[in-house]
Design a protein around this motif. Structure first.
Motif, PDB file in Angstrom:
ATOM      1  N   GLU A  59      -2.397   7.699  -4.674  1.00 36.33           N
ATOM      2  CA  GLU A  59      -1.423   6.824  -3.441  1.00 36.33           C
ATOM      3  C   GLU A  59      -0.097   8.293  -3.631  1.00 36.33           C
ATOM      4  OE1 GLU A  59      -1.490   5.589  -0.815  1.00 36.33           O
ATOM      5  OE2 GLU A  59      -3.010   5.063  -0.917  1.00 36.33           O
ATOM      6  N   LEU A  60      -0.160   8.915  -5.152  1.00 36.47           N
ATOM      7  CA  LEU A  60       0.741   9.935  -5.583  1.00 36.47           C
ATOM      8  C   LEU A  60       0.189  10.996  -5.755  1.00 36.47           C
ATOM      9  CD1 LEU A  60       3.976   7.362  -6.987  1.00 36.47           C
ATOM     10  CD2 LEU A  60       3.644   8.727  -4.982  1.00 36.47           C
TER      11      LEU A  60
ATOM     12  N   SER B 278       3.991  13.046  -3.564  1.00 39.96           N
ATOM     13  CA  SER B 278       2.920  12.709  -2.366  1.00 39.96           C
ATOM     14  C   SER B 278       1.998  13.601  -2.870  1.00 39.96           C
ATOM     15  CB  SER B 278       3.041  11.980  -1.229  1.00 39.96           C
ATOM     16  OG  SER B 278       3.881  13.357  -0.492  1.00 39.96           O
TER      17      SER B 278
ATOM     18  N   LEU C  37       5.332   0.827 -10.664  1.00 34.68           N
ATOM     19  CA  LEU C  37       5.173   0.622  -9.476  1.00 34.68           C
ATOM     20  C   LEU C  37       4.612   2.173  -9.378  1.00 34.68           C
ATOM     21  CD1 LEU C  37       7.945  -0.817  -7.302  1.00 34.68           C
ATOM     22  CD2 LEU C  37       6.105  -1.713  -7.503  1.00 34.68           C
ATOM     23  N   LEU C  38       5.188   3.329 -10.148  1.00 36.25           N
ATOM     24  CA  LEU C  38       5.112   4.910  -9.688  1.00 36.25           C
ATOM     25  C   LEU C  38       3.094   4.732 -10.320  1.00 36.25           C
ATOM     26  CD1 LEU C  38       8.138   6.592 -10.083  1.00 36.25           C
ATOM     27  CD2 LEU C  38       6.545   5.762  -7.994  1.00 36.25           C
TER      28      LEU C  38
ATOM     29  N   ALA D 151       0.332  -1.241  -0.230  1.00 38.01           N
ATOM     30  CA  ALA D 151       0.220  -0.097   0.038  1.00 38.01           C
ATOM     31  C   ALA D 151       1.127   1.254   0.023  1.00 38.01           C
ATOM     32  CB  ALA D 151      -1.125  -0.283   0.835  1.00 38.01           C
ATOM     33  N   ASP D 152       2.131   1.242   0.417  1.00 36.20           N
ATOM     34  CA  ASP D 152       3.078   2.023   0.510  1.00 36.20           C
ATOM     35  C   ASP D 152       3.917   2.857  -0.750  1.00 36.20           C
ATOM     36  OD1 ASP D 152       4.524   4.271   1.579  1.00 36.20           O
ATOM     37  OD2 ASP D 152       5.970   3.025   2.081  1.00 36.20           O
ATOM     38  N   PRO D 153       4.011   3.274  -1.800  1.00 35.86           N
ATOM     39  CA  PRO D 153       4.663   3.130  -2.819  1.00 35.86           C
ATOM     40  C   PRO D 153       6.114   3.837  -2.406  1.00 35.86           C
ATOM     41  CG  PRO D 153       2.998   5.460  -3.061  1.00 35.86           C
ATOM     42  CD  PRO D 153       2.481   4.329  -1.414  1.00 35.86           C
TER      43      PRO D 153
ATOM     44  N   ALA E 232      -3.986   4.702  -7.986  1.00 37.13           N
ATOM     45  CA  ALA E 232      -4.160   4.368  -6.803  1.00 37.13           C
ATOM     46  C   ALA E 232      -4.236   5.440  -5.969  1.00 37.13           C
ATOM     47  CB  ALA E 232      -3.813   3.091  -5.580  1.00 37.13           C
TER      48      ALA E 232
ATOM     49  N   HIS F 157       1.598   2.474 -11.193  1.00 36.52           N
ATOM     50  CA  HIS F 157       0.438   1.005 -10.001  1.00 36.52           C
ATOM     51  C   HIS F 157       0.063   2.482  -8.630  1.00 36.52           C
ATOM     52  CE1 HIS F 157      -1.411  -1.271  -7.340  1.00 36.52           C
ATOM     53  NE2 HIS F 157      -0.656  -0.919  -6.226  1.00 36.52           N
ATOM     54  N   PHE F 158       1.010   2.776  -8.290  1.00 42.45           N
ATOM     55  CA  PHE F 158      -0.089   3.947  -7.440  1.00 42.45           C
ATOM     56  C   PHE F 158      -0.536   5.524  -8.044  1.00 42.45           C
ATOM     57  CE2 PHE F 158       3.546   1.588  -5.000  1.00 42.45           C
ATOM     58  CZ  PHE F 158       2.799   0.822  -3.988  1.00 42.45           C
TER      59      PHE F 158
END
Length: 138
Positions: free
Chosen positions: A78-79, A130, A69-70, A11-13, A76, A72-73
């Motif tokens: 998260e970024l 973030s 990965l980025l 859950a944490d980038p 989501a 994805h986040f």
């Protein structure tokens, strides 16, 4: 090397990128520094196109995995919305690459120090990605 992280990023980038980079750190730590220096030096010699291509392929894989990965986040939430995964992955790779060159070049530079320095700078980058940082803003 990073397929497991891509499959289960968590859950944490910030943590996901750290785990991905740790795989590369651990792989690098298994190599003798003198051999690493020779490989890099040889890649700049005439007739070393195959070696150079292999090194570029490894770098490209890490960039692609970091970008995935980025992405994805970002999706989501998260970024920061609108974050360019392309630019952010290159920023993070640049942090890693700069410190890898220091590690290879400086005989007494321990891998633990490499990880610590990279992680501090990644923290700074993620504070901006973030949207929680006011670094550079007035």
């Amino acid at each position: 090397m990073g397929k497991a992280i891509l499959a289960y990023p968590g859950a944490d980038p910030r943590s996901a990128v750290e785990r991905l980079f740790d795989i590369y750190f651990d792989h690098l730590a298994a190599w003798d520094r003198d051999l690493l220096r020779e490989v890099i030096s040889a890649s700049f010699q005439p007739g070393a196109a195959d070696l150079t291509a292999e090194l570029v392929r490894l770098d490209t894989r890490l960039l692609d995995q970091t970008r995935a990965l980025l992405l994805h986040f970002v999706a989501a939430g998260e970024l920061r919305p609108g974050t360019s995964a392309e630019d952010a992955s290159l920023l993070l790779y640049s942090i890693l690459g700069t410190h890898l060159l220091m590690y290879i070049s400086l005989e007494g530079f321990p891998i633990a120090d490499l990880k610590r320095q990279v992680n501090r700078q990644i923290d700074l980058a993620f504070a901006g990605l973030s949207g929680t940082s006011t670094f550079g803003h007035q």
